[in-house]
Design an enzyme around this catalytic site. Structure first.
Site, mmCIF file in Angstrom:
data_model
loop_
_atom_site.group_PDB
_atom_site.id
_atom_site.type_symbol
_atom_site.label_atom_id
_atom_site.label_comp_id
_atom_site.label_asym_id
_atom_site.label_seq_id
_atom_site.Cartn_x
_atom_site.Cartn_y
_atom_site.Cartn_z
ATOM 1 N N GLY A 138 44.773 35.857 39.307
ATOM 2 C CA GLY A 138 44.567 35.810 40.747
ATOM 3 C C GLY A 138 44.496 37.202 41.345
ATOM 4 O O GLY A 138 44.682 38.216 40.663
ATOM 5 N N CYS A 139 44.228 37.262 42.641
ATOM 6 C CA CYS A 139 44.084 38.546 43.331
ATOM 7 C C CYS A 139 45.369 39.366 43.268
ATOM 8 O O CYS A 139 46.462 38.857 43.542
ATOM 9 C CB CYS A 139 43.710 38.312 44.790
ATOM 10 S SG CYS A 139 42.026 37.727 45.029
ATOM 11 N N SER A 140 45.232 40.635 42.888
ATOM 12 C CA SER A 140 46.328 41.611 42.917
ATOM 13 C C SER A 140 47.574 41.133 42.172
ATOM 14 O O SER A 140 48.691 41.534 42.520
ATOM 15 C CB SER A 140 46.689 41.958 44.367
ATOM 16 O OG SER A 140 45.579 42.503 45.044
ATOM 17 N N SER A 141 47.394 40.329 41.135
ATOM 18 C CA SER A 141 48.549 39.774 40.426
ATOM 19 C C SER A 141 49.310 40.833 39.629
ATOM 20 O O SER A 141 50.482 40.630 39.306
ATOM 21 C CB SER A 141 48.094 38.646 39.496
ATOM 22 O OG SER A 141 47.000 39.045 38.695
#
Length: 596
Positions: free
Chosen positions: A504-507
């Protein structure tokens, strides 16, 4: 400070007089023995003051002051004491994470003691009546020792720790090279720092540390960080465009800018020292060339010392060095006679280029990057020189030693046993608003033998705890890192077995707040003992990151026995349409895991 300021003013007056009489160039080029001794004496005085400062705080060091003090001590020592310099730099990163790890270990130890005191059967099993004792209490005690901060007597610090660190270097797994990069500053007000310190650590070899000006070729690290922030900020604006052509044009332009930034990291920031980051064993031909160069360029004894070791590491990347890089290398290694050294180094580089570009050990070796709070934001793994190699990250050197302890205590781990490709749990589109992601993976995942998971809804906390502790592979394809389903504090309490791919985003991002060190969910997974964590450094779009994920999983799982996931992490960067804006975002924390 006042005395040094007065001395500086006096020297400034003398320099102006010398310039008027035309003697300035001679004074600069030919320093006297007296000047050198005075400079060394000044450095020793600074070192003594900094050592006293560190002694006052190192038993429970603050994350803002302690790293600066350690870095400045390392700057004072430079190459005079290579092991102590490398030790100090290893102490200057992830101070907060070490504090949190110690707190977590204390809680786990208390829990184990409580469980043992209430269970007679478990206590009897620990008496080693039929085999080895249960390893967990001893394992936790060893981890606690690893992550503790120094408590030795002030007069023995840091030399006693440096000697212990020398032994720890021999615990680095075979085929693993550790490179620690941190920005240091002479002035406390200089942020993020004007000197890049790069330290290379490898089993069986002396550590080498180089000081690289953080501003070279009119490109500074701080300016690259600014450009990086601007790209991510503009990405948000471009993502809101409704006209398809404008959306693609904007993102393509950002992709090109990210590519240029990554290439600038290699050419402008690392420059002639880029070879120090290459994994792999030392090639005998490189060793032979360096021995010949040392006899011609260095004083007796220097070849076995830091300069000889540094030359070996730099020339291992001969195929990466341009003509200007070779001259810069000559300046760095043989400054007084750089003009004479340049042609000799150039000839050696030309003879080695083909050899180093085809090094077989580099294909199976791994680079572990340990980056400070500023540098961890950048996608170093996507530099042209590193894209073909196995690269991962760790918060600090202590986390690498923790993985070694896992194997030593024979704890069940996918690092030692490999990944069972049927022991997989997936969380797919848990918030129900990523239909393309669900369409890409749903039928494929459900057909895989032994795989279990949830689609279109979130898992329970208890489900995820069980998955992380008992499964071999955990896949998350949703927004962020799934923190809403299992918070970081809860992850940290676990003993994590599963290699975890959270796309996922910026994980995998570590957020910086003020002067504090970075914080993010990936650190919680590392503290839980997660063998490998793959996540994104910044926000990504679903379709392109799905292309990355699909390519990675298909190629890795189809490769069969002993296939290392890190080989496919780098190759999958070519799958997205935007090779850098999306392809450079995924990074790995931990060590490489392979299929059973």
């Amino acid at each position: 400070r006042t005395a040094r300021q007065q001395q500086g003013e006096e020297e400034g007056g003398e320099r102006q007089t010398a310039e008027r009489t035309g003697e300035a160039a001679i004074e600069v080029c030919l320093p006297s023995d007296t000047d050198t001794r005075e400079e060394d004496a000044d450095l020793d005085a600074v070192y003594s003051c900094l050592s006293l400062a560190c002694s006052a705080i190192r038993h429970c060091p603050p994350s803002t002051l302690y790293p600066q003090a350690c870095q400045q001590l390392a700057l004072c020592l430079a190459s005079r004491q290579p092991y102590t310099t490398a030790y100090l730099l290893s102490q200057s990163v992830a101070v907060t994470a070490r504090h949190q790890m110690l707190q977590s270990l204390h809680r786990k130890s208390q829990k184990v003691k409580k469980e043992q005191s209430h269970d007679v059967t478990e206590r009897l099993q620990g008496l080693n009546l039929h085999g080895k004792p249960k390893p967990q209490p001893q394992y936790l005690a060893e981890l606690d020792t690893l992550f503790q901060f120094s408590v030795t007597e002030p007069e023995c610090w840091p030399l006693e720790e440096a000697e212990s660190f020398k032994g720890q270097l021999e615990q680095i797994p075979d085929g693993v090279v550790v490179c620690l990069l941190t920005l240091a500053s002479i002035s406390p007000k200089s942020d993020p720092g004007e000197i890049l310190l790069l330290s290379r650590l490898q089993k069986g070899r002396m550590p080498v540390t180089v000081q690289i000006p953080a501003e070279q070729n009119e490109v500074s690290v701080s300016s690259l960080l600014g450009r990086f922030d601007a790209i991510l900020e503009e990405q948000k604006e471009v993502s809101n465009r409704t006209e398809l052509r404008a959306w693609w044009d904007g993102r393509s332009a950002l992709d090109q800018r990210m590519k240029e930034l990554v290439e600038s990291l290699e050419t402008d920031v690392l420059g002639c020292w880029k070879g120090l980051l290459l994994p792999g064993l030392l090639d005998p031909q490189v060793e032979s060339e360096v021995a010949s160069l040392c006899r011609r360029l260095l004083a007796p004894g220097e070849c076995e010392g830091v300069k000889g070791e540094l030359m070996k590491a730099a020339l291992s990347g001969s195929h990466l060095l341009s003509r200007s890089d070779v001259q810069a290398l000559a300046d760095g290694l043989c400054r007084p006679w750089a003009k004479e050294a340049g042609p000799l180094l150039e000839a050696a580089v030309q003879r080695l280029k083909t050899r180093t570009s085809q090094s077989p050990s580099a294909q199976t070796s791994q680079l572990v990057l340990i980056l400070d709070k500023h540098l961890q934001r950048l996608p170093w793994e996507s530099m042209p020189s590193l894209r073909p190699h196995r690269v991962s990250r760790l918060p600090s050197f202590q986390f690498l030693l923790a993985y070694v302890a896992t194997g030593k205590h024979q704890l069940k781990s996918v690092l030692t046993e490999g990944v069972d490709s049927s022991s997989v749990f997936y969380v797919l589109n848990p918030q129900g608003n990523l239909p393309n992601t669900e369409k890409t993976f749903k039928d494929w995942f459900r057909r895989k033998r032994g795989w279990e998971g949830v689609v279109g809804r979130g898992p329970t906390e208890e489900q995820l705890r069980s998955v992380l502790c008992n499964r071999d592979l955990y896949l998350y394809a949703g927004h962020g890192a799934g923190v809403r389903f299992l918070e970081g504090q809860e992850v940290q309490k676990l003993s994590c077995r599963a290699a975890s791919l959270l796309v996922g985003c910026s994980s995998a991002a570590l957020a910086l707040r003020g002067d504090l060190e970075g914080a993010g969910i990936v650190l919680k997974y590392m503290m839980a003992g997660c063998p490998l964590f793959l996540g994104n450094l910044w926000d990504v779009t679903d379709k392109d990151i799905d292309r990355y994920m699909e390519h990675l999983l298909r190629k890795w799982l189809e490769a069969g026995t002993q296939a290392s996931i890190l080989d496919y992490v780098s190759r999958a960067r070519q799958a997205p349409k935007l090779k850098y804006l999306i392809g450079a975002s995924p990074v790995v924390y931990g060590l490489s895991v392979s299929l059973q």
